[in-house]
Scaffold this active site. Structure first.
Site, mmCIF file in Angstrom:
data_model
loop_
_atom_site.group_PDB
_atom_site.id
_atom_site.type_symbol
_atom_site.label_atom_id
_atom_site.label_comp_id
_atom_site.label_asym_id
_atom_site.label_seq_id
_atom_site.Cartn_x
_atom_site.Cartn_y
_atom_site.Cartn_z
ATOM 1 N N ARG A 98 40.837 31.228 48.846
ATOM 2 C CA ARG A 98 40.601 29.859 48.340
ATOM 3 C C ARG A 98 40.925 28.798 49.390
ATOM 4 O O ARG A 98 40.327 27.728 49.401
ATOM 5 C CB ARG A 98 41.379 29.616 47.048
ATOM 6 C CG ARG A 98 40.959 30.581 45.948
ATOM 7 C CD ARG A 98 41.153 30.069 44.553
ATOM 8 N NE ARG A 98 41.051 31.180 43.602
ATOM 9 C CZ ARG A 98 39.910 31.676 43.122
ATOM 10 N NH1 ARG A 98 38.755 31.154 43.485
ATOM 11 N NH2 ARG A 98 39.914 32.696 42.290
ATOM 12 N N LYS A 110 36.035 36.503 38.114
ATOM 13 C CA LYS A 110 36.942 37.552 38.614
ATOM 14 C C LYS A 110 37.851 38.043 37.484
ATOM 15 O O LYS A 110 38.015 39.237 37.287
ATOM 16 C CB LYS A 110 37.751 36.976 39.785
ATOM 17 C CG LYS A 110 38.610 37.974 40.506
ATOM 18 C CD LYS A 110 38.725 37.643 41.989
ATOM 19 C CE LYS A 110 39.659 36.478 42.286
ATOM 20 N NZ LYS A 110 41.072 36.867 42.289
ATOM 21 N N SER A 111 38.441 37.102 36.743
ATOM 22 C CA SER A 111 39.392 37.492 35.691
ATOM 23 C C SER A 111 38.708 38.370 34.641
ATOM 24 O O SER A 111 39.259 39.383 34.197
ATOM 25 C CB SER A 111 39.937 36.245 34.987
ATOM 26 O OG SER A 111 40.708 35.487 35.867
ATOM 27 N N SER A 140 51.710 32.108 32.628
ATOM 28 C CA SER A 140 50.956 33.004 33.498
ATOM 29 C C SER A 140 50.131 33.967 32.659
ATOM 30 O O SER A 140 50.661 34.729 31.852
ATOM 31 C CB SER A 140 51.923 33.797 34.386
ATOM 32 O OG SER A 140 51.271 34.935 34.903
ATOM 33 N N ASP A 166 44.054 27.685 40.237
ATOM 34 C CA ASP A 166 43.269 28.284 41.325
ATOM 35 C C ASP A 166 42.385 27.262 42.038
ATOM 36 O O ASP A 166 41.906 27.521 43.149
ATOM 37 C CB ASP A 166 42.374 29.407 40.776
ATOM 38 C CG ASP A 166 43.196 30.615 40.349
ATOM 39 O OD1 ASP A 166 44.373 30.705 40.724
ATOM 40 O OD2 ASP A 166 42.648 31.469 39.622
HETATM 41 C C1 S3P Z 1 44.601 35.201 36.659
HETATM 42 C C2 S3P Z 1 45.625 34.376 36.323
HETATM 43 C C3 S3P Z 1 46.180 33.352 37.210
HETATM 44 C C4 S3P Z 1 45.239 33.050 38.375
HETATM 45 C C5 S3P Z 1 44.681 34.302 38.980
HETATM 46 C C6 S3P Z 1 43.907 35.095 37.955
HETATM 47 C C7 S3P Z 1 44.155 36.203 35.684
HETATM 48 O O1 S3P Z 1 47.415 33.791 37.723
HETATM 49 O O2 S3P Z 1 45.916 32.281 39.356
HETATM 50 O O3 S3P Z 1 43.803 33.970 40.056
HETATM 51 O O4 S3P Z 1 43.054 36.768 35.829
HETATM 52 O O5 S3P Z 1 44.903 36.458 34.724
HETATM 53 P P1 S3P Z 1 48.774 33.621 36.864
HETATM 54 O O6 S3P Z 1 48.476 34.118 35.538
HETATM 55 O O7 S3P Z 1 49.828 34.394 37.543
HETATM 56 O O8 S3P Z 1 49.065 32.148 36.895
#
Ligand code: S3P
Length: 425
Positions: free
Chosen positions: A384, A23-24, A165, A312
C-alpha cells in the site's frame, strides 16, 4: 527489487470493471470451504500472492481444489494434518485467521510467513486463543511466527477485545464454532464484518447486536458458499485518489463492495471535497456497485472515528491530504504501526521526501497540504505504500523502489494505471 518511475499525468477519464477482487473476502471464501460439506464455488477470486498462499494452505489441509483459471471449486472432508509448513507469505489475515481455524483441528500445524510477517504481532490472537485452551506457541512466547499449533479442546468464552480488529474477531469466531458452548465476542468499534456475513450465509449460528457477536458452535459441517468476490474497495481507492488529485480527472470503478465497514475512505475523500457518487447494482452477502470519483479542489479534514473502516486506505488518503488546502490530521490510528510496515513512519518519511510538511504522532500524523515534489522513495516492502506513492507521482513524477510487493494484493495495478499514465521500470 524492481524500481518504477511514473510521469505526471493530465486529466483522464478512466473506467474499469477490473479492480482486483477483494482480498479479505477471497481469503475467507477459500478458508471457510474447509468448514463446509459439498462444493464451494468461487469466481473472481483474487489471484494475488496473499490469497494464492491461502488457497495453497487450504490444499495442504486436505481439500480438493480445482481451478480452471476462472472458477475455483473446493471440496473438503474436514481439516487434515499437513506434513508441510503452511506458508502465509506476507499475509497477517492468513496467519491470524488460520490460528483460529486450526486451534481445534486434529493434528499439529506450523504457520510461517515472509520476513515482514515474521515481525508482526500474533499475541493478539494467540493470547485469547490460549486462554480458551488452544495449544499455540511461537517465538517471544507465541507473539512471533513461525507459530506451532496443536489442535485442542476449546472452552466457551465471553471475550472483550481492546482493539477493533477483524482479524482477531474472525480468529475468535472461527475458534468459537468448535468451542464447547455459546460464545460472545465484543469489540470496541465495529471492524469489517465479512466473516459474520459469510458464515451466516453458510448457516452458522452467528448473531450480531451492536458490538457483540454471539456464536453458537457448529453441530455438523456448514453449507458451502457459491460466491462471486466483489472488487476490493481498498484497491479501488488508489484510483479514487488518482482522480481526486488530478485536475480534470474522473474514475468510474465498477463492481466494488459498498460494505459500510469498507468504504469509509471514500466518505473521507468526499468530505475533503471530491465529487463521489455510489450506484448500487446488487446485494448478495455484500452490497456492490459503481463508485464514480471526480476531481475537485480538496480541503483538509480530521480523521479520528471508525478508524478500522479505513485503516488500509490511510496511506493513499495521506496523498490526497498532501494535495489539500490546510492541515489534515489522522488520530487514533496506532494500528498503522503494525501493518505490513509501520505505516505512520513510512508515510511520514516518504511525504517528507516529497517536500510535504508532516508531523509524526504516536497514533497518526498531521499533513499540511502543499506542492508534491518528485522524489525517490522506498516501498519498505509494503504494497500500500508502494501504490500510494506511485499515485502521488501522477502530480509530480516519482521513483518508487521495491514494488514487487504490489503483487500481494493488486497484480493488475500497473496494467490499469498504464491506461492513463506513463510508467517505466
Ligand atoms: C483484514 C483486517 C484488517 C486489515 C487487513 C485485512 C481482514 O486488519 O487491515 O488488511 O481481512 O480481516 P485488522 O483486522 O488487524 O485491523
Amino acid at each position: 527489487m524492481s524500481t518504477v518511475r511514473i510521469q505526471p499525468a493530465d486529466g483522464f477519464d478512466f473506467r474499469t470493471d477490473a479492480i482486483a477482487p477483494d482480498k479479505s473476502i477471497s481469503h475467507r471464501s477459500a478458508m471457510f470451504a474447509t468448514l463446509a460439506e459439498g462444493e464451494t464455488v468461487i469466481t473472481n477470486f483474487l489471484r494475488g500472492e496473499d490469497t494464492m498462499n491461502t488457497l495453497q494452505i487450504v490444499r495442504n489441509l486436505g481439500a480438493q481444489v480445482e481451478d480452471d483459471g476462472e472458477t475455483i471449486r473446493i471440496r473438503s472432508e474436514g481439516i487434515k494434518e499437513s506434513e508441510e509448513i503452511l506458508d502465509c507469505g506476507n499475509s497477517g489475515t492468513g496467519m491470524r485467521l488460520f490460528c483460529g481455524l486450526l486451534a481445534s483441528a486434529e493434528g499439529h500445524f506450523v504457520l510461517t510467513g515472509d520476513q515482514y510477517l515474521k515481525r508482526r504481532p500474533m499475541k493478539r490472537v494467540t493470547g485469547p486463543l490460549r486462554d480458551i485452551g488452544a495449544k499455540l506457541d511461537g517465538r517471544r512466547d507465541g507473539d512471533l511466527a513461525p507459530l506451532s499449533i496443536r489442535g485442542a479442546h476449546l472452552k466457551a468464552f465471553d471475550y472483550t477485545s481492546r482493539i477493533a480488529s477483524a482479524q482477531v474477531k474472525s480468529a475468535m469466531i472461527l475458534a468459537a464454532l468448535s468451542a464447547d458452548g455459546v460464545c460472545t465476542y465484543t469489540e470496541p468499534e465495529l471492524s469489517r464484518d465479512h466473516t459474520e456475513r459469510m458464515l451466516r450465509g453458510m448457516g452458522a449460528g452467528i448473531s450480531v447486536e451492536g458490538l457483540t457477536t454471539t456464536i453458537t458452535p457448529m453441530t455438523g459441517l456448514l453449507k458451502p458458499l457459491t460466491i462471486r468476490v466483489p472488487a476490493d474497495p481498498s484497491s479501488a481507492f488508489f484510483f479514487a485518489v488518482a482522480a481526486a488529485i488530478t485536475p480534470g480527472a474522473c474514475a468510474v470503478l465498477e463492481g466494488v463492495t459498498f460494505n459500510p465497514t469498507r468504504i469509509e475512505a471514500f466518505k473521507a475523500l468526499e468530505r475533503m471535497g471530491a465529487e463521489i457518487t455510489y450506484d448500487l447494482k446488487e446485494d448478495l452477502y455484500e452490497p456492490m456497485g459503481t463508485i464514480t470519483v471526480k476531481q475537485a479542489p480538496l480541503k483538509a479534514i480530521t480523521v479520528e472515528e471508525n478508524i478500522s473502516w479505513l485503516i488500509d486506505e490511510l496511506p493513499a488518503l495521506s496523498i490526497a491530504m498532501a494535495c489539500a488546502e490546510g492541515t489534515s490530521t489522522v488520530k487514533n490510528a496506532e494500528e498503522l504501526r503494525v501493518k505490513e510496515s509501520d505505516r505512520i513512519a513510512t508515510v511520514v518519511t516518504n511525504l517528507r521526501l516529497c517536500g510535504i510538511d508532516v508531523e509524526e504522532h504516536d497514533d497518526g500524523y498531521a499533513v499540511t497540504g502543499g506542492t508534491l515534489e518528485p522524489a525517490s522513495v522506498d516501498s519498505f516492502g509494503d504494497h500500500r505504500i508502494a501504490m500510494s506513492f506511485i499515485i502521488a507521482g501522477l502530480r509530480c513524477g516519482m521513483e518508487v523502489s521495491d514494488t514487487e510487493c504490489i503483487n500481494t494484493s493488486f497484480p493488475n495495478f500497473f496494467e490499469l494505471l498504464g491506461q492513463f499514465a506513463r510508467i517505466e521500470s
